[in-house]
Design an enzyme around this catalytic site. Sequence first.
Site, PDB file in Angstrom:
ATOM      1  N   HIS A   1       2.713  55.087  -8.191  1.00  0.00           N
ATOM      2  CA  HIS A   1       3.925  55.898  -8.367  1.00  0.00           C
ATOM      3  C   HIS A   1       5.143  55.245  -7.732  1.00  0.00           C
ATOM      4  CE1 HIS A   1       1.687  59.415  -9.951  1.00  0.00           C
ATOM      5  NE2 HIS A   1       0.710  58.749  -9.361  1.00  0.00           N
TER       6      HIS A   1
ATOM      7  N   GLU B   1      -1.624  33.575   6.640  1.00  0.00           N
ATOM      8  CA  GLU B   1      -1.488  32.629   7.745  1.00  0.00           C
ATOM      9  C   GLU B   1      -2.328  31.373   7.513  1.00  0.00           C
ATOM     10  OE1 GLU B   1      -0.357  34.340  12.024  1.00  0.00           O
ATOM     11  OE2 GLU B   1      -2.483  33.939  11.854  1.00  0.00           O
TER      12      GLU B   1
ATOM     13  N   LYS C   1       9.665  32.740  17.492  1.00  0.00           N
ATOM     14  CA  LYS C   1       9.495  32.893  18.943  1.00  0.00           C
ATOM     15  C   LYS C   1      10.511  32.018  19.672  1.00  0.00           C
ATOM     16  CE  LYS C   1       4.535  33.703  18.616  1.00  0.00           C
ATOM     17  NZ  LYS C   1       3.219  33.137  18.836  1.00  0.00           N
TER      18      LYS C   1
END
Length: 442
Positions: free
Chosen positions: A303, A282, A417
Amino acid sequence: MQQIKVDISGVSSFIDEAQLKAVRPEAEAALQTVDKATGAGNDFLGWNTLPSEITPAQIDDINATATKLRNNCKVVVCIGIGGSYLGAKAVIEALGDTFAAYRNDGGHCHVVFAGQNIGEDYLFELMSYLHGKKFGIIVISKSGTTTEPAIAFRLLKDMLERQEGKKFAAEHIVAVTDAKRGALRTLADTEGYKTFVIPDNVGGRFSVLTPVGLLPIATAGYDIKALVDGAVAMEKGDQSDALVYAETRNALYRAGKKIEILVNYNPKLHYFGEWWKQLYGESEGKDHKGIFPASVDNSTDLHSMGQWIQDGERTIFETVLSVEASKYETIIPSDNENLDGLNFIAGKRVDNVNKMAELGTRIAHIDGGVPNLTITIPALTETYLGQLIYFFEKACGISGYMLGVNPFNQPGVEAYKKNMFALLAKPGYEKETEAIKARLNK
Ligand code: PA5
C-alpha cells in the site's frame, strides 16, 4: 529435520538456463574460495565453521548468564550497533510475541535495545522507562570504541550504579567484546564484569551465532541450542541452495537488475530484513559495485511501495521469505450485515488470505517485470532461523567473491566517522577539524 527451500522458477522469464549455467562455474569456484579460505578477507572466515564448533559448555555458560539476568532483572538493555545488534534483534522479533511489552505479566523479563542510534529522545525515554526498575545490561562491541553504543553504555552504566549500587551493577553488566583489546575489555576486566568473547575471525555482520547474538537471544527466553543446531544442519548439509541463490542473484545483476528487495509477508520478519541488508550491503557494496539490498514488509508495503515495485524502473528483483505455517490459527468470522462484503472469506484462516495476497503479488510482479526468488521457511522457529542465518551467510560469501570484492571488510563505513570526529573536535583530529571547518565556511 525439515529444511528451508529456494525456488527460482520465478526468474525463468527473465534469465534463461544458459545464463545460469554460464555463471555456475564461477559460483562453484567462489564456494571453494570460501571453504578453502583462499580469497581476500580469509582471516574473517570463522563464521563458516562456527556453528559446529560451538560446544555444549559454551551454550551452558551463555544460558546460565541469561538465566541470572532474567531472574534478577525486569528489563535487560542490550547495547550495540550494526553487526553487534541486528542479528539478535532479528531473531528475538521473529520468535517473540509482538505485544509482550504491553502485557501486564508480572515478573517477565523484557529485552530492549540501545546504542543503535544517537537519538537523544530515545535515550531519555529509555532511561525514564528504566527509572525505578531493576535492569541489567548486555554491552556488545567488538572494537569497544564505537560511538553510538559507547554513549548509551556511559549513560546506562551510570544510571544503574546510582539506582542499584556498584555491586549490583557489576554483577548485572555483561560485556561481549574482543578477547584482549579495546576500551570495553579494559573496563570489563577492571570492574569484574562477566565477559564473552567475539572471535577475532568473525566480523560483526557474521557474528549472530557467537555470544553477540546468542546471549541476548537466550536472555529473551529462546532456545539457542535449537538455533545453533539449525545452523549446523546447513553447515554440514550440501550447499546447493546457497549456490543457486548466489548465482541467480549475480546473473540477475549482470542482466541489469541492480536492486534486490527482500520481501516478507509476516511482520515478525521486519528485522530479519534489516539484518540481511547489513549482511549483503556491507559485504558487497564496494569498489562501486554491488546489488543494492532493500526490504519491504507485505502486505503493509504493497500500500506504499507496491506501485513502484509493480510499475517503476525495471531494475529490481525480489526474494520472498515465505513462511509456510503460522503459529496460531485465527478464523475470520461471518457477519450478518456483511457491510464490508467480506463474507466470501468468512470461515477462512487469516493466513489463508495472506497466502493468496502473496501468490497474487508474485504473479502480478512477474507479469510486471520483477523476477522472483522464493525461500520457503516451514515455520518461524529457532531451528529454521538458524538454517536461514547460515544459508544467507554462506550465499553472501559466495556472492561477494563472484562479484570480485572482498566480502569481509567494510572500509566505506569509516568516512562518516572521520567527519563526525573532526566536527566534534576529537583529540587527534585537529587537522581534519581545521579542514572540515574551512570547507563548511567557504
Ligand atoms: O559489521 C560490522 O563490522 C559493523 O556493523 C559493526 O558490527 C558495527 O559497526 C559495530 O562495531 P563494534 O562491535 O566494534 O562496536
